[in-house]
Design an enzyme around this catalytic site. Structure first.
Site, PDB file in Angstrom:
ATOM      1  N   LYS A 114      53.210  32.408  66.142  1.00  0.00           N
ATOM      2  CA  LYS A 114      52.638  32.870  67.257  1.00  0.00           C
ATOM      3  C   LYS A 114      51.546  33.733  66.130  1.00  0.00           C
ATOM      4  O   LYS A 114      50.443  34.072  66.587  1.00  0.00           O
ATOM      5  CB  LYS A 114      53.186  34.685  66.273  1.00  0.00           C
ATOM      6  CG  LYS A 114      54.373  34.990  67.534  1.00  0.00           C
ATOM      7  CD  LYS A 114      55.500  35.507  66.585  1.00  0.00           C
ATOM      8  CE  LYS A 114      55.328  37.001  66.688  1.00  0.00           C
ATOM      9  NZ  LYS A 114      55.896  38.361  66.254  1.00  0.00           N
TER      10      LYS A 114
ATOM     11  N   LYS B 137      50.512  34.612  63.285  1.00  0.00           N
ATOM     12  CA  LYS B 137      51.013  35.482  62.300  1.00  0.00           C
ATOM     13  C   LYS B 137      51.415  35.251  60.903  1.00  0.00           C
ATOM     14  O   LYS B 137      52.377  34.757  61.429  1.00  0.00           O
ATOM     15  CB  LYS B 137      51.885  36.602  62.651  1.00  0.00           C
ATOM     16  CG  LYS B 137      51.066  38.062  63.822  1.00  0.00           C
ATOM     17  CD  LYS B 137      51.524  38.998  63.910  1.00  0.00           C
ATOM     18  CE  LYS B 137      51.322  39.283  64.940  1.00  0.00           C
ATOM     19  NZ  LYS B 137      51.947  41.468  65.074  1.00  0.00           N
TER      20      LYS B 137
HETATM   21  N1  C2G Z   1      53.572  49.081  68.608  1.00  0.00           N
HETATM   22  C1  C2G Z   1      52.858  49.738  68.900  1.00  0.00           C
HETATM   23  N2  C2G Z   1      51.963  50.598  68.021  1.00  0.00           N
HETATM   24  C2  C2G Z   1      51.465  50.088  67.550  1.00  0.00           C
HETATM   25  C3  C2G Z   1      51.507  48.742  67.001  1.00  0.00           C
HETATM   26  C4  C2G Z   1      52.969  48.190  66.815  1.00  0.00           C
HETATM   27  O1  C2G Z   1      53.384  50.894  69.865  1.00  0.00           O
HETATM   28  N3  C2G Z   1      50.378  50.498  66.521  1.00  0.00           N
HETATM   29  C5  C2G Z   1      54.721  48.083  68.743  1.00  0.00           C
HETATM   30  C6  C2G Z   1      53.998  46.796  69.677  1.00  0.00           C
HETATM   31  O2  C2G Z   1      53.400  46.938  70.825  1.00  0.00           O
HETATM   32  C7  C2G Z   1      55.789  45.986  69.669  1.00  0.00           C
HETATM   33  C8  C2G Z   1      56.170  46.829  68.064  1.00  0.00           C
HETATM   34  O3  C2G Z   1      55.578  47.788  67.937  1.00  0.00           O
HETATM   35  O4  C2G Z   1      56.839  46.340  70.508  1.00  0.00           O
HETATM   36  C9  C2G Z   1      56.586  45.287  67.241  1.00  0.00           C
HETATM   37  O5  C2G Z   1      54.557  45.035  66.850  1.00  0.00           O
HETATM   38  P1  C2G Z   1      54.691  44.093  66.204  1.00  0.00           P
HETATM   39  O6  C2G Z   1      55.185  43.938  64.683  1.00  0.00           O
HETATM   40  O7  C2G Z   1      52.621  43.559  65.332  1.00  0.00           O
HETATM   41  O8  C2G Z   1      55.359  42.444  66.683  1.00  0.00           O
HETATM   42  P2  C2G Z   1      54.367  41.862  67.419  1.00  0.00           P
HETATM   43  O9  C2G Z   1      53.517  40.969  66.529  1.00  0.00           O
HETATM   44  O10 C2G Z   1      53.794  42.005  68.726  1.00  0.00           O
HETATM   45  O11 C2G Z   1      55.528  40.751  68.444  1.00  0.00           O
HETATM   46  O12 C2G Z   1      58.672  37.865  70.776  1.00  0.00           O
HETATM   47  C10 C2G Z   1      57.313  38.961  71.055  1.00  0.00           C
HETATM   48  C11 C2G Z   1      56.911  39.710  69.627  1.00  0.00           C
HETATM   49  O13 C2G Z   1      58.124  39.627  68.312  1.00  0.00           O
HETATM   50  C12 C2G Z   1      56.683  40.204  69.603  1.00  0.00           C
END
Ligand code: C2G
Length: 146
Positions: free
Chosen positions: A47, A49
């Site tokens: 990803k 990341k």
């Molecule tokens: N999130 C949120 N508010 C934030 C930051 C994150 O609601 N200020 C939510 C994101 O929208 C997501 C969840 O928290 O639904 C997890 O965010 P991340 O850890 O950044 O996940 P991500 O890297 O987007 O991975 O297959 C899907 C992926 O694994 C998602």
């Protein structure tokens, strides 16, 4: 006995913060059981990341939230269909930054995008720490052994 409503969501949950907590709480409120797929370190590399906190610790933190019922590893994009079928999922939830990305899953379960929490993100936390970096001394090393 009525079938429990099963909710699933996925994420990295690196440097766990209030935005992560709120989306997980909101996801749980949609059903009876909440399953959270935590992105593995190798999947995060796919990803693009780079995580600060290793998978084991990120999973341990989320696993211990009282409203999380199960944590599973997320090792690829394609596993969601299998997970939804295997765990009898009724609702798939993601933050609205993913709006529309997983609509194909709606043939298997309800797909719901919830509002993100404004003003907080792992990227913001990393930027803040970089800006306010203390000189490196052994005590400021991130604890990796307990
Ligand atoms: N999130 C949120 N508010 C934030 C930051 C994150 O609601 N200020 C939510 C994101 O929208 C997501 C969840 O928290 O639904 C997890 O965010 P991340 O850890 O950044 O996940 P991500 O890297 O987007 O991975 O297959 C899907 C992926 O694994 C998602």
């Amino acid at each position: 006995m009525q079938k429990q409503t099963v909710v699933i969501t996925y994420g990295t949950f690196d440097l766990f913060h209030i935005g992560h907590l709120k989306i997980l709480k909101r996801a749980k409120r949609l059903g009876d059981r909440l399953i959270v797929g935590i992105s593995t370190d190798s999947f995060n590399l796919k990803k693009n990341k780079k995580t600060v906190i290793p998978y084991h610790d990120r999973a341990e933190i989320v696993r211990h939230l009282k409203f999380v019922d199960q944590v599973i590893p997320e090792s690829c994009w394609e596993q969601k269909q299998k997970d939804i079928i295997q765990h009898n999922v009724d609702i798939f939830v993601m933050g609205h930054d993913w709006e529309g990305q997983f609509d194909t899953l709606s043939s298997l379960c309800k797909v719901q995008y919830l509002p993100r929490t404004k003003g907080i993100s792992t990227t913001k936390i990393k930027a803040y720490l970089k800006k306010h970096k203390e000189p490196q001394t052994p005590s400021t090393q991130l604890a990796t052994t307990y």
